[in-house]
Motif scaffolding. Structure first.
Motif, mmCIF file in Angstrom:
data_model
loop_
_atom_site.group_PDB
_atom_site.id
_atom_site.type_symbol
_atom_site.label_atom_id
_atom_site.label_comp_id
_atom_site.label_asym_id
_atom_site.label_seq_id
_atom_site.Cartn_x
_atom_site.Cartn_y
_atom_site.Cartn_z
ATOM 1 N N SER A 1 -19.340 -72.001 -47.136
ATOM 2 C CA SER A 1 -19.944 -73.050 -46.303
ATOM 3 C C SER A 1 -19.911 -74.396 -47.016
ATOM 4 O O SER A 1 -19.630 -75.434 -46.393
ATOM 5 N N THR B 1 -16.370 -75.781 -46.924
ATOM 6 C CA THR B 1 -15.996 -76.316 -45.620
ATOM 7 C C THR B 1 -16.513 -77.740 -45.440
ATOM 8 O O THR B 1 -15.783 -78.636 -44.980
ATOM 9 N N MET C 1 -14.546 -73.854 -40.641
ATOM 10 C CA MET C 1 -15.064 -72.595 -41.180
ATOM 11 C C MET C 1 -14.175 -71.412 -40.824
ATOM 12 O O MET C 1 -13.849 -70.575 -41.670
#
Length: 207
Positions: free
Chosen positions: A37, A40, A106
């Motif tokens: 995460s 990204t 993602m």
């Protein structure tokens, strides 16, 4: 992708410092996300604004490097996510669209991983079979949240996520990235916040 739609009318009002602090106040040390995460968010800023902008986002948290499938505090990710979206807002027409732009990266990153490739095999049995495993994929990415999936029709579903620290725009962008990867036509994705930390995402595809 031709015919794709998300709930882009107006701003949600969730992109404020006050909202960030509210979410941080509800987080516990047990609430974590994978390093993917962080990658990204930082990759989106790096691609659009350059390395110095990504370094500014990274300066908001003590950790300076992240391993894709290690766990890190959601509080740190929220600081990086909000800072990233604030910086990208002018370029993408507001905070909400900036979140969608970030989250859109993602799916490609996840699907390129070993775990993601295993999930992608499920698409050979049709996109619905893959989407049925989204609650499992969410649990693989985050320690928080209770995800339920309800099918309204053959190509029309509803995701409900309770105690979700992410924004509904995160899920809109993530689903759009997934549907693009699957080359689904005519996608429609509409999210909304239905509780203090609860999100609902309606999606469909096909002409």
């Amino acid at each position: 992708m031709i015919g794709s739609e998300t709930s882009t009318w107006g701003e949600s009002g969730l992109g404020t410092e006050q909202e960030l602090q509210r979410r941080l106040s509800l987080a516990t040390p047990a609430d974590t996300v994978r390093g993917l995460s962080f990658h990204t968010s930082l990759d989106a800023v790096r691609a659009d604004l350059g390395e110095a902008a990504a370094a500014h986002c990274l300066a908001q948290v003590p950790e300076k490097s992240f391993r894709s499938f290690f766990h890190y505090p959601i509080s740190d990710y929220l600081r990086v996510l909000y800072t990233s979206a604030w910086m990208l807002s002018d370029r993408h027409g507001g905070f909400d669209n900036a979140i969608r732009r970030i989250a859109g990266g993602m799916a490609p990153g996840f699907l390129a991983s070993t775990v993601g490739k295993a999930f992608l095999l499920l698409s050979k049995e049709g996109p619905k079979h893959l989407i049925n495993n989204m609650p499992v994929a969410f649990r693989a990415a985050a320690s928080f949240g209770e995800v339920s999936l309800h099918w309204v029709g053959p190509r029309h579903g509803l995701l409900h996520i309770r105690r979700d620290f992410l924004l509904y725009m995160n899920h809109e962008g993530g689903l759009l990235g997934l549907f693009r990867a699957l080359e689904l036509p005519g996608t429609r994705i509409y999210g909304r916040q239905v509780g203090p930390l609860d999100n609902e995402i309606e999606f469909s595809w096909g002409d």
